[in-house]
Motif scaffolding. Structure first.
Motif, PDB file in Angstrom:
ATOM      1  N   LYS A 179       0.839  -1.192   0.000  1.00 39.11           N
ATOM      2  CA  LYS A 179       0.000   0.000   0.000  1.00 39.11           C
ATOM      3  C   LYS A 179       0.875   1.243   0.000  1.00 39.11           C
ATOM      4  CE  LYS A 179      -3.897   2.290   2.220  1.00 39.11           C
ATOM      5  NZ  LYS A 179      -4.918   2.225   3.299  1.00 39.11           N
ATOM      6  N   ARG A 180       1.919   1.220   0.827  1.00 39.52           N
ATOM      7  CA  ARG A 180       2.875   2.333   0.879  1.00 39.52           C
ATOM      8  C   ARG A 180       4.216   1.761   1.287  1.00 39.52           C
ATOM      9  NH1 ARG A 180       4.233   5.864   5.275  1.00 39.52           N
ATOM     10  NH2 ARG A 180       5.104   7.850   4.554  1.00 39.52           N
ATOM     11  N   LEU A 181       5.253   2.099   0.543  1.00 41.51           N
ATOM     12  CA  LEU A 181       6.572   1.564   0.878  1.00 41.51           C
ATOM     13  C   LEU A 181       7.661   2.490   0.365  1.00 41.51           C
ATOM     14  CD1 LEU A 181       7.694  -1.273  -1.526  1.00 41.51           C
ATOM     15  CD2 LEU A 181       5.665   0.092  -1.967  1.00 41.51           C
ATOM     16  N   PHE A 182       8.846   2.341   0.954  1.00 41.68           N
ATOM     17  CA  PHE A 182      10.019   3.076   0.512  1.00 41.68           C
ATOM     18  C   PHE A 182      10.914   2.114  -0.260  1.00 41.68           C
ATOM     19  CE2 PHE A 182       8.432   5.372   4.162  1.00 41.68           C
ATOM     20  CZ  PHE A 182       8.475   6.690   3.722  1.00 41.68           C
ATOM     21  N   LEU A 183      11.276   2.486  -1.468  1.00 40.48           N
ATOM     22  CA  LEU A 183      11.992   1.606  -2.383  1.00 40.48           C
ATOM     23  C   LEU A 183      13.500   1.764  -2.160  1.00 40.48           C
ATOM     24  CD1 LEU A 183       9.784   2.267  -5.542  1.00 40.48           C
ATOM     25  CD2 LEU A 183       9.447   0.622  -3.705  1.00 40.48           C
ATOM     26  N   LYS A 184      14.045   0.916  -1.303  1.00 41.51           N
ATOM     27  CA  LYS A 184      15.439   1.039  -0.876  1.00 41.51           C
ATOM     28  C   LYS A 184      16.399   0.889  -2.057  1.00 41.51           C
ATOM     29  CE  LYS A 184      14.449  -0.687   3.778  1.00 41.51           C
ATOM     30  NZ  LYS A 184      14.773  -1.710   4.799  1.00 41.51           N
ATOM     31  N   GLU A 185      17.520   1.600  -1.962  1.00 41.47           N
ATOM     32  CA  GLU A 185      18.429   1.706  -3.098  1.00 41.47           C
ATOM     33  C   GLU A 185      19.153   0.409  -3.435  1.00 41.47           C
ATOM     34  OE1 GLU A 185      20.699   5.373  -3.687  1.00 41.47           O
ATOM     35  OE2 GLU A 185      19.863   6.065  -1.790  1.00 41.47           O
ATOM     36  N   ASN A 186      19.247  -0.515  -2.520  1.00 41.81           N
ATOM     37  CA  ASN A 186      19.993  -1.750  -2.798  1.00 41.81           C
ATOM     38  C   ASN A 186      19.097  -2.867  -3.347  1.00 41.81           C
ATOM     39  OD1 ASN A 186      18.794  -1.661  -0.251  1.00 41.81           O
ATOM     40  ND2 ASN A 186      20.119  -3.275   0.558  1.00 41.81           N
ATOM     41  N   PHE A 187      17.868  -2.524  -3.763  1.00 44.10           N
ATOM     42  CA  PHE A 187      16.970  -3.478  -4.392  1.00 44.10           C
ATOM     43  C   PHE A 187      16.460  -2.907  -5.710  1.00 44.10           C
ATOM     44  CE2 PHE A 187      16.686  -4.401   0.133  1.00 44.10           C
ATOM     45  CZ  PHE A 187      16.738  -5.775   0.167  1.00 44.10           C
ATOM     46  N   ARG A 188      15.905  -3.782  -6.551  1.00 47.86           N
ATOM     47  CA  ARG A 188      15.191  -3.367  -7.758  1.00 47.86           C
ATOM     48  C   ARG A 188      13.722  -3.717  -7.593  1.00 47.86           C
ATOM     49  NH1 ARG A 188      17.666  -5.849 -12.954  1.00 47.86           N
ATOM     50  NH2 ARG A 188      16.570  -4.116 -13.967  1.00 47.86           N
ATOM     51  N   PHE A 189      12.863  -2.907  -8.231  1.00 47.16           N
ATOM     52  CA  PHE A 189      11.428  -3.051  -8.016  1.00 47.16           C
ATOM     53  C   PHE A 189      10.677  -3.022  -9.342  1.00 47.16           C
ATOM     54  CE2 PHE A 189      13.311  -1.076  -4.338  1.00 47.16           C
ATOM     55  CZ  PHE A 189      12.725  -1.731  -3.259  1.00 47.16           C
ATOM     56  N   LEU A 190       9.633  -3.829  -9.413  1.00 47.43           N
ATOM     57  CA  LEU A 190       8.715  -3.839 -10.544  1.00 47.43           C
ATOM     58  C   LEU A 190       7.309  -3.728  -9.972  1.00 47.43           C
ATOM     59  CD1 LEU A 190       8.479  -4.140 -13.629  1.00 47.43           C
ATOM     60  CD2 LEU A 190       8.353  -6.608 -13.298  1.00 47.43           C
ATOM     61  N   LEU A 191       6.626  -2.608 -10.259  1.00 46.89           N
ATOM     62  CA  LEU A 191       5.315  -2.339  -9.692  1.00 46.89           C
ATOM     63  C   LEU A 191       4.250  -2.387 -10.779  1.00 46.89           C
ATOM     64  CD1 LEU A 191       7.494  -0.406  -8.037  1.00 46.89           C
ATOM     65  CD2 LEU A 191       5.396   0.362  -6.921  1.00 46.89           C
ATOM     66  N   ASN A 192       3.242  -3.214 -10.562  1.00 40.30           N
ATOM     67  CA  ASN A 192       2.062  -3.181 -11.419  1.00 40.30           C
ATOM     68  C   ASN A 192       1.038  -2.285 -10.742  1.00 40.30           C
ATOM     69  OD1 ASN A 192      -0.473  -3.816 -12.759  1.00 40.30           O
ATOM     70  ND2 ASN A 192       0.603  -5.553 -13.661  1.00 40.30           N
ATOM     71  N   VAL A 193       0.631  -1.232 -11.445  1.00 42.94           N
ATOM     72  CA  VAL A 193      -0.220  -0.201 -10.839  1.00 42.94           C
ATOM     73  C   VAL A 193      -1.704  -0.542 -10.908  1.00 42.94           C
ATOM     74  CG1 VAL A 193       1.518   1.542 -11.362  1.00 42.94           C
ATOM     75  CG2 VAL A 193      -0.397   1.208 -12.948  1.00 42.94           C
ATOM     76  N   GLY A 194      -2.038  -1.735 -11.410  1.00 42.10           N
ATOM     77  CA  GLY A 194      -3.437  -2.136 -11.464  1.00 42.10           C
ATOM     78  C   GLY A 194      -4.182  -1.457 -12.596  1.00 42.10           C
ATOM     79  N   SER A 195      -5.461  -1.218 -12.397  1.00 41.25           N
ATOM     80  CA  SER A 195      -6.314  -0.695 -13.467  1.00 41.25           C
ATOM     81  C   SER A 195      -7.250   0.382 -12.950  1.00 41.25           C
ATOM     82  CB  SER A 195      -7.139  -1.835 -14.081  1.00 41.25           C
ATOM     83  OG  SER A 195      -8.111  -1.339 -14.987  1.00 41.25           O
ATOM     84  N   VAL A 196      -7.379   1.436 -13.740  1.00 47.05           N
ATOM     85  CA  VAL A 196      -8.383   2.461 -13.463  1.00 47.05           C
ATOM     86  C   VAL A 196      -9.775   1.935 -13.788  1.00 47.05           C
ATOM     87  CG1 VAL A 196      -9.261   4.730 -14.166  1.00 47.05           C
ATOM     88  CG2 VAL A 196      -6.806   4.396 -13.823  1.00 47.05           C
ATOM     89  N   GLY A 197      -9.938   1.393 -14.989  1.00 47.39           N
ATOM     90  CA  GLY A 197     -11.270   1.147 -15.512  1.00 47.39           C
ATOM     91  C   GLY A 197     -11.797  -0.251 -15.423  1.00 47.39           C
ATOM     92  N   GLN A 198     -10.954  -1.241 -15.054  1.00 47.98           N
ATOM     93  CA  GLN A 198     -11.451  -2.615 -14.960  1.00 47.98           C
ATOM     94  C   GLN A 198     -10.556  -3.446 -14.036  1.00 47.98           C
ATOM     95  OE1 GLN A 198     -11.253  -6.056 -17.805  1.00 47.98           O
ATOM     96  NE2 GLN A 198     -13.067  -5.065 -18.653  1.00 47.98           N
ATOM     97  N   PRO A 199     -10.543  -3.151 -12.735  1.00 48.01           N
ATOM     98  CA  PRO A 199      -9.710  -3.924 -11.805  1.00 48.01           C
ATOM     99  C   PRO A 199     -10.080  -5.405 -11.804  1.00 48.01           C
ATOM    100  CG  PRO A 199     -10.506  -1.913 -10.768  1.00 48.01           C
ATOM    101  CD  PRO A 199     -11.250  -2.064 -12.061  1.00 48.01           C
ATOM    102  N   ARG A 200      -9.066  -6.245 -11.589  1.00 45.93           N
ATOM    103  CA  ARG A 200      -9.299  -7.690 -11.600  1.00 45.93           C
ATOM    104  C   ARG A 200      -8.675  -8.390 -10.388  1.00 45.93           C
ATOM    105  NH1 ARG A 200      -7.772  -8.853 -17.986  1.00 45.93           N
ATOM    106  NH2 ARG A 200      -9.393  -7.504 -18.881  1.00 45.93           N
ATOM    107  N   ASP A 201      -8.488  -7.659  -9.307  1.00 49.29           N
ATOM    108  CA  ASP A 201      -7.875  -8.280  -8.121  1.00 49.29           C
ATOM    109  C   ASP A 201      -8.863  -8.406  -6.965  1.00 49.29           C
ATOM    110  OD1 ASP A 201      -8.057  -5.624  -7.442  1.00 49.29           O
ATOM    111  OD2 ASP A 201      -5.932  -5.333  -7.062  1.00 49.29           O
ATOM    112  N   GLY A 202     -10.155  -8.428  -7.294  1.00 43.39           N
ATOM    113  CA  GLY A 202     -11.171  -8.630  -6.274  1.00 43.39           C
ATOM    114  C   GLY A 202     -11.654  -7.373  -5.592  1.00 43.39           C
TER     115      GLY A 202
END
Length: 245
Positions: free
Chosen positions: A173-196
């Motif tokens: 929900k909220r996180l700090f992206l530490k410099e010693n890691f890599r991150f891939l974020l899926n931002v979901g959907s505005v118009g047709q969410p599919r995660d319940g």
């Protein structure tokens, strides 16, 4: 700088307007749309006009691509499911020639220093393949030189984190992206969410402190669903809005 990343509007004007109202309250510096402005929903042109007014960057999604073609190849019609295909034909009938040309001109990837964004995946953007598993995320980490990557396409919010040895998937929900890691974020959907969760989603990233925050926004689902019904689009497209699937 605060950057709002949103994706998969899919012609859902009510969801888009609610998201843009929330973004205005947050006072971001830039809006980046990760594609699929059109498809599925009843108001592709109005959504396209509105996001063109608000977003600094708009990337190409697979529905944007399908709807921009002079005609849909037979091989493609055989690959698409009937519901998606009917929605694509509807959208193509609504869009103007200029709007189709605009969609055809959209870039596939955006990059700025250690940030990158794409609609579907970094390994092969025009394959429109999903990134759902740790293995698929690892392929994307290998394929591109980002520290923090943003994507959409699956309509499912997700976070993949890579350390020196492995890739892990988390909810966030909220996180700090530490410099010693890599991150891939899926931002979901505005118009047709599919995660319940039927609420529209977007992510705000703050460059100064590497903070990413997920937002979920309620909107008038019944109004959007009624427009889908009145447009004679498949009723399943209205039903799934209510359940977020």
């Amino acid at each position: 700088m605060k950057i709002a990343f949103l994706s998969d509007i899919h012609g859902n004007l009510e969801a888009l307007e609610s998201v843009l109202e929330e973004i205005a309250k947050i006072k971001v510096d830039k809006i980046i749309c990760l594609g699929d402005v059109v498809g599925y929903g009843a108001e592709p042109s109005r959504c396209l006009r509105k996001i063109r007014e608000q977003a600094e960057i708009i990337l190409m999604g697979n529905h944007d691509y399908y709807c921009s073609l002079p005609q849909i190849p037979e091989a493609m019609t055989n690959q698409l499911n009937p519901i998606a295909l009917k929605a694509i034909h509807f959208t193509r009938s609504i869009l103007s020639k200029e709007e189709k040309q605009f969609l055809a001109s959209l870039p596939l990837i955006w990059q700025n220093e250690d940030l990158m964004a794409v609609h579907s995946n970094f390994r092969s953007p025009t394959s429109w393949q999903y990134v759902l598993s740790n293995e698929e995320a690892e392929e994307n980490f290998r394929a591109a030189s980002f520290r923090i990557g943003f994507l959409g396409h699956t309509h499912i919010v997700a976070l993949f984190v890579q350390n020196d040895h492995s890739v892990f998937q988390f909810r966030f929900k909220r996180l700090f992206l530490k410099e010693n890691f890599r991150f891939l974020l899926n931002v979901g959907s505005v118009g047709q969410p599919r995660d319940g969760d039927p609420r529209a989603t977007f992510v705000v990233y703050q460059t100064e402190n590497y903070e990413a925050t997920l937002y979920r926004v309620a909107y008038d689902i019944e109004k959007s669903a009624l427009k889908i019904k009145n447009a004679n689009l498949p009723i399943q497209l209205a039903e799934r809005l209510r359940w977020g699937v």
